[in-house]
Design an enzyme around this catalytic site. Structure first.
Site, PDB file in Angstrom:
ATOM      1  N   GLY A 153       7.060   1.801  -0.384  1.00 45.56           N
ATOM      2  CA  GLY A 153       5.614   1.710  -0.143  1.00 45.56           C
ATOM      3  C   GLY A 153       5.179   2.143   1.251  1.00 45.56           C
ATOM      4  O   GLY A 153       4.137   1.705   1.741  1.00 45.56           O
ATOM      5  N   ASN A 177      -1.432  12.384  -6.486  1.00 46.45           N
ATOM      6  CA  ASN A 177      -0.025  12.061  -6.221  1.00 46.45           C
ATOM      7  C   ASN A 177       0.418  12.788  -4.961  1.00 46.45           C
ATOM      8  O   ASN A 177      -0.166  13.813  -4.594  1.00 46.45           O
ATOM      9  CB  ASN A 177       0.831  12.533  -7.404  1.00 46.45           C
ATOM     10  CG  ASN A 177       2.301  12.236  -7.214  1.00 46.45           C
ATOM     11  OD1 ASN A 177       2.680  11.164  -6.725  1.00 46.45           O
ATOM     12  ND2 ASN A 177       3.155  13.190  -7.572  1.00 46.45           N
ATOM     13  N   HIS A 237       3.833  14.641  -3.358  1.00 46.32           N
ATOM     14  CA  HIS A 237       5.163  15.128  -3.715  1.00 46.32           C
ATOM     15  C   HIS A 237       5.817  15.710  -2.465  1.00 46.32           C
ATOM     16  O   HIS A 237       5.184  16.470  -1.730  1.00 46.32           O
ATOM     17  CB  HIS A 237       5.050  16.200  -4.820  1.00 46.32           C
ATOM     18  CG  HIS A 237       6.385  16.681  -5.268  1.00 46.32           C
ATOM     19  ND1 HIS A 237       7.193  15.939  -6.117  1.00 46.32           N
ATOM     20  CD2 HIS A 237       7.098  17.797  -4.955  1.00 46.32           C
ATOM     21  CE1 HIS A 237       8.325  16.600  -6.314  1.00 46.32           C
ATOM     22  NE2 HIS A 237       8.290  17.722  -5.624  1.00 46.32           N
TER      23      HIS A 237
HETATM   24  C1  GRF Z   1       7.595   9.791  -1.095  1.00 44.89           C
HETATM   25  O1  GRF Z   1       8.555  10.634  -0.533  1.00 44.89           O
HETATM   26  C2  GRF Z   1       6.658  10.556  -1.987  1.00 44.89           C
HETATM   27  O2  GRF Z   1       6.480  11.880  -1.589  1.00 44.89           O
HETATM   28  C3  GRF Z   1       7.336  10.508  -3.320  1.00 44.89           C
HETATM   29  O3  GRF Z   1       7.910   9.218  -3.357  1.00 44.89           O
HETATM   30  C4  GRF Z   1       8.186   8.770  -2.051  1.00 44.89           C
HETATM   31  C5  GRF Z   1       7.558   7.411  -1.900  1.00 44.89           C
HETATM   32  O4  GRF Z   1       7.918   6.795  -0.706  1.00 44.89           O
HETATM   33  N1  GRF Z   1       6.425  10.753  -4.401  1.00 44.89           N
HETATM   34  P1  GRF Z   1       7.234   5.428  -0.249  1.00 44.89           P
HETATM   35  O5  GRF Z   1       7.490   4.407  -1.356  1.00 44.89           O
HETATM   36  O6  GRF Z   1       5.795   5.670  -0.026  1.00 44.89           O
HETATM   37  O7  GRF Z   1       7.954   5.051   1.005  1.00 44.89           O
END
Ligand code: GRF
Length: 271
Positions: free
Chosen positions: A87, A184, A186
């Protein structure tokens, strides 16, 4: 003393009398209290004469103890953030909202995790944002699970859904219900390196630049219209960890900006 000290006055604005009311109202909207403490007149003696100071000061001291509720200038959209893991992107969005209270279009209204072990849920709880853990039972179909998400989002009158490391692939039905209102992040410069472990894919491919992308979500994975992208240089000695660490830091600046663009309607999906 009156000539030397500010006597608790933080700032003095000298404005045209005809604009006085408008200025006070604008300051109030911005969360500042202001008072008329005097007027500029033509000087006809050498000394500065302050009239009615005691009366004015007493009146203002009383007024200062009555809290004003600042009115947000920016219209806001209710946002739900969906997470599965650490998160850190959620935390970046929370910090962004807290640092821009009067000037953000994001109203963080709900955080949903698909598992109770999602560490990020703590960030939401610390920030006082309502949280829900919605796990998928073995007997539930993906569509049924997604509909339970949908109902929870409706219950909280959510307007924008923000996926931040949410590890469930959402059904076409769900995505279509939120089309244009679901985003989203990515960890690659899409359309390169779609799917899992995008940092690993970039290292394996030997590219020298990768990055992150915030995009609208459509039923096809990692293929929706792009809202913002930011590149990250890959160094010769980068490991998966070092790249992911630098990449995450970039994600944390890009995601709040992109969400701000969507919530303020400065960017919308083209149908
Ligand atoms: C991030 O690297 C995001 O790009 C991908 O999932 C990861 C989530 O990380 N979709 P976090 O839970 O926000 O630390």
């Amino acid at each position: 003393m009156l000539k030397t000290y500010n006597c608790g006055i933080g700032m003095i604005l000298v404005v045209n009398k005809s604009e006085q009311k408008k200025c006070i109202e604008l300051l109030r909207i911005g969360g500042e209290q202001s008072y008329v403490i005097g007027q500029v007149t033509k000087r006809n003696s050498q000394a500065v004469i302050v009239r009615n100071f005691d009366k004015a000061a007493n009146k203002n001291v009383l007024a200062i103890h009555q809290p004003v509720k600042p009115i947000a200038i920016q219209a806001k959209k209710k946002v739900a953030v969906l997470i599965s893991g650490s998160g850190t992107n959620l935390k970046a969005i929370i910090d962004h909202v807290n640092n821009n209270k009067f000037n953000t279009a994001i109203e963080l209204s709900l955080v949903i995790a698909d598992k109770s072990t999602a560490k990020g849920i703590q960030f939401a709880q610390d920030a006082g944002i309502p949280t829900r853990i919605i796990t998928k039972s073995k007997t539930q179909s993906r569509k049924e699970y997604d509909m339970s998400l949908h109902e929870e989002l409706l219950k909280h009158k959510i307007e924008v859904v923000c996926l931040a490391g949410f590890m469930k692939i959402l059904s076409e039905q769900f995505v279509n219900l939120w089309l244009g209102r679901i985003v989203n992040i990515h960890p690659s410069l899409l359309p390169s390196f779609k799917g899992m472990d995008a940092y690993g894919q970039a290292l394996k491919a030997g590219v020298k630049v990768t990055g992150c992308t915030v995009h609208f979500v459509i039923p096809e994975m990692d293929a929706g219209q792009i809202i913002l992208q930011e590149p990250i240089r890959i160094n010769a000695d980068d490991t998966h960890d070092s790249l992911a660490q630098r990449g995450k830091a970039v994600e944390h600046t890009v995601y709040p900006q992109a969400l701000e663009l969507v919530c303020s309607s400065r960017v919308s999906m083209k149908f």
